[in-house]
Enzyme design. Structure first.
Site, mmCIF file in Angstrom:
data_model
loop_
_atom_site.group_PDB
_atom_site.id
_atom_site.type_symbol
_atom_site.label_atom_id
_atom_site.label_comp_id
_atom_site.label_asym_id
_atom_site.label_seq_id
_atom_site.Cartn_x
_atom_site.Cartn_y
_atom_site.Cartn_z
ATOM 1 N N GLY A 48 0.793 -1.215 0.000
ATOM 2 C CA GLY A 48 0.000 0.000 0.000
ATOM 3 C C GLY A 48 0.824 1.262 0.000
ATOM 4 O O GLY A 48 0.531 2.203 -0.748
ATOM 5 N N SER A 76 -7.067 -9.234 -2.862
ATOM 6 C CA SER A 76 -7.696 -8.467 -1.781
ATOM 7 C C SER A 76 -6.930 -7.203 -1.446
ATOM 8 O O SER A 76 -7.432 -6.344 -0.717
ATOM 9 C CB SER A 76 -7.824 -9.340 -0.521
ATOM 10 O OG SER A 76 -6.544 -9.617 0.041
ATOM 11 N N LEU A 78 -5.521 -5.203 -3.948
ATOM 12 C CA LEU A 78 -5.434 -4.331 -5.119
ATOM 13 C C LEU A 78 -6.177 -3.012 -4.939
ATOM 14 O O LEU A 78 -5.918 -2.058 -5.674
ATOM 15 C CB LEU A 78 -5.956 -5.054 -6.361
ATOM 16 C CG LEU A 78 -5.109 -6.235 -6.856
ATOM 17 C CD1 LEU A 78 -5.729 -6.841 -8.109
ATOM 18 C CD2 LEU A 78 -3.668 -5.813 -7.125
ATOM 19 N N ARG A 80 -5.701 -0.912 -2.837
ATOM 20 C CA ARG A 80 -4.763 0.107 -2.359
ATOM 21 C C ARG A 80 -3.356 -0.058 -2.935
ATOM 22 O O ARG A 80 -2.566 0.884 -2.901
ATOM 23 C CB ARG A 80 -4.691 0.092 -0.828
ATOM 24 C CG ARG A 80 -4.032 -1.143 -0.241
ATOM 25 C CD ARG A 80 -4.163 -1.180 1.275
ATOM 26 N NE ARG A 80 -3.434 -2.292 1.872
ATOM 27 C CZ ARG A 80 -3.881 -3.543 1.914
ATOM 28 N NH1 ARG A 80 -5.052 -3.831 1.357
ATOM 29 N NH2 ARG A 80 -3.182 -4.505 2.484
ATOM 30 N N LYS A 93 5.583 -9.899 -5.843
ATOM 31 C CA LYS A 93 5.395 -8.457 -5.806
ATOM 32 C C LYS A 93 6.615 -7.700 -6.323
ATOM 33 O O LYS A 93 6.479 -6.670 -7.001
ATOM 34 C CB LYS A 93 5.089 -7.998 -4.378
ATOM 35 C CG LYS A 93 3.644 -8.132 -3.964
ATOM 36 C CD LYS A 93 3.452 -7.492 -2.597
ATOM 37 C CE LYS A 93 2.012 -7.630 -2.128
ATOM 38 N NZ LYS A 93 1.845 -7.042 -0.780
ATOM 39 N N ASP A 137 4.169 -3.348 7.572
ATOM 40 C CA ASP A 137 2.963 -3.390 8.399
ATOM 41 C C ASP A 137 3.151 -4.253 9.638
ATOM 42 O O ASP A 137 2.174 -4.721 10.216
ATOM 43 C CB ASP A 137 1.778 -3.912 7.593
ATOM 44 C CG ASP A 137 1.985 -5.333 7.083
ATOM 45 O OD1 ASP A 137 3.079 -5.891 7.302
ATOM 46 O OD2 ASP A 137 1.039 -5.897 6.489
ATOM 47 N N ASN A 138 4.419 -4.472 10.052
ATOM 48 C CA ASN A 138 4.641 -5.274 11.259
ATOM 49 C C ASN A 138 5.808 -4.711 12.049
ATOM 50 O O ASN A 138 6.738 -4.128 11.483
ATOM 51 C CB ASN A 138 4.878 -6.743 10.898
ATOM 52 C CG ASN A 138 6.163 -6.947 10.125
ATOM 53 O OD1 ASN A 138 7.235 -7.092 10.702
ATOM 54 N ND2 ASN A 138 6.079 -6.950 8.793
ATOM 55 N N CYS A 206 -3.790 -3.970 8.816
ATOM 56 C CA CYS A 206 -4.842 -3.646 7.857
ATOM 57 C C CYS A 206 -5.639 -4.884 7.489
ATOM 58 O O CYS A 206 -6.833 -4.798 7.202
ATOM 59 C CB CYS A 206 -4.223 -3.023 6.601
ATOM 60 S SG CYS A 206 -3.435 -1.424 6.888
ATOM 61 N N CYS A 342 -10.862 -15.941 12.949
ATOM 62 C CA CYS A 342 -11.105 -14.504 12.830
ATOM 63 C C CYS A 342 -11.242 -14.214 11.338
ATOM 64 O O CYS A 342 -11.796 -15.027 10.593
ATOM 65 C CB CYS A 342 -9.997 -13.690 13.486
ATOM 66 S SG CYS A 342 -8.356 -13.938 12.773
#
Length: 383
Positions: A48, A76, A78, A80, A93, A137-138, A206, A342
């Site tokens: 992102g 899922s 794409l 962003r 990627k 993101d971690n 996210c 979850c």
């Protein structure tokens, strides 16, 4: 701030045309554009935040862009991750990013690093770059990056997003940072702002709670702008300040922070980082096996938030939100074993770990409800 990069050779005529709007800016001009051409910027993650920052740095003419990402393009993401296309789903990627960036600007050299950063390879990779862009993101990677940038004296452009909010800052320590005008006796680092990482898995991602698709575009382009300012030595980079973006309120403001009293805490060691490098070891089952077990009538526990459950849930499943499980895991006592899910499997792993500590036999459903639906299994919606 002093320029970070020396100017490269004169621009050929075709590049003079491409960057003509930069050349008009007195703060950049020919010398600044040649600094950009001579610069080497590494993006941690092509997701992102990496998507817009890399696209704008390529368009700006940064000569060498490194992309480190060991993940595959996922549909899922794409909404962003605008660097990738639907045709690239399932491909690495780093390779997808390289194609997009060279299509945008063939003058840019893109270096692919299709592997995970570790304590063993990070210094070698970072030493080839002038600026590091941290869009991960971690917390494992964030503090790993902080430690390497502190050791090597490399400026770190840092961005963070979640739901509707984002933050940007620049961390830079060492003699070059001080010479360039960074605050404090030794500059500023991530650990001046956040001295210690939270417990592993304590902060949602996210993938757990969602993110507005346009938000990374705002934060990522600000990160690209900060990198350009550092390279060219113009303006006032966000060194010692955090820019906060609240999209719901349409507010953007900066919050200053100062270096902590010296000596600064030492960068985390490999042993200290290890708990952040791998999720807790818990019993788990994949979606295929879980579907088979469901037919036998096993007990199922959903630990998502109330709003998520209203949108879709598994018939017959129990529901206790994760925060309650973490505070009082005995709430899940009952028939055992219990299969916990979850959205994607991260929060349920934390719930299983907490429940196991009080003797409740529990198993994490990897992939969560997203994997269940992707496999074509039915869910219900609360009326």
């Amino acid at each position: 701030m002093l320029p970070l990069v020396e100017p490269g050779p004169p621009l050929p005529p075709e590049q003079t045309v491409r960057y003509s709007r930069h050349l008009m800016l007195p703060e950049i001009g020919d010398i600044g554009q040649r600094r950009l051409k001579n610069a080497r910027v590494l993006a941690i993650g092509a997701g992102g935040l990496g998507s817009p920052s890399l696209l704008y740095l390529a368009a700006a003419g940064v000569g060498t862009l490194g992309v480190i990402d060991d993940d595959l393009v996922d549909r899922s993401n794409l909404h962003r991750q605008v660097l990738h296309t639907d045709a690239a789903v399932g491909t690495p990627k780093a390779a997808s990013a390289a194609r997009a960036l060279t299509d945008l600007n063939p003058d840019v050299t893109v270096v692919e690093h299709p592997h995970r950063l570790t304590v063993d390879n990070i210094d070698e990779i970072f030493s080839g770059y002038d600026v590091v862009m941290d869009g991960t993101d971690n917390f494992q990677t964030r503090y790993l990056v902080e430690a390497a940038c502190t050791r090597l004296g490399i400026p770190e452009v840092w961005g963070s997003i979640l739901q509707f909010n984002g933050q940007v800052s620049v961390f830079w320590t060492g003699p070059r940072a001080v010479a360039a005008g960074a605050p404090g006796p030794d500059g500023v680092s991530l650990r001046d702002l956040f001295p210690t990482p939270p417990p592993p898995g304590d902060v949602p991602s996210c993938g757990d709670v969602g993110v507005l698709g346009a938000l990374p575009g705002q934060i990522g382009t600000i990160m690209a702008t900060e990198a350009v300012k550092l390279i060219c030595g113009i303006g006032e980079p966000l060194v010692g300040r955090v820019m906060v973006v609240d999209t719901l309120k349409a507010e953007i403001y900066t919050v200053p922070f100062t270096p902590r009293p010296q000596p600064r805490p030492e960068p985390l060691t490999a042993d200290e980082l290890r708990p952040y490098c791998s999720p807790p070891k818990v019993a788990e089952v994949d979606i295929v096996e879980f579907a088979r077990l469901r037919q036998q009538g096993v007990r199922v526990l959903d630990v998502r938030e109330d709003a998520e459950r209203r949108a879709a849930y598994l018939p017959g499943s129990e529901h206790i939100v994760l925060s309650d499980i973490l505070e009082r895991p005995e709430l899940a006592a009952g028939e055992q074993p219990v299969y916990v899910h979850c959205k994607v499997g991260a929060r349920s792993a934390r719930a299983v770990e907490a429940m196991s500590r009080v003797g409740i036999q529990s198993i994490n459903v990897t992939g969560g409800l997203d994997a269940w639906q992707a496999a074509g299994f039915d869910v219900e919606v609360q009326s």
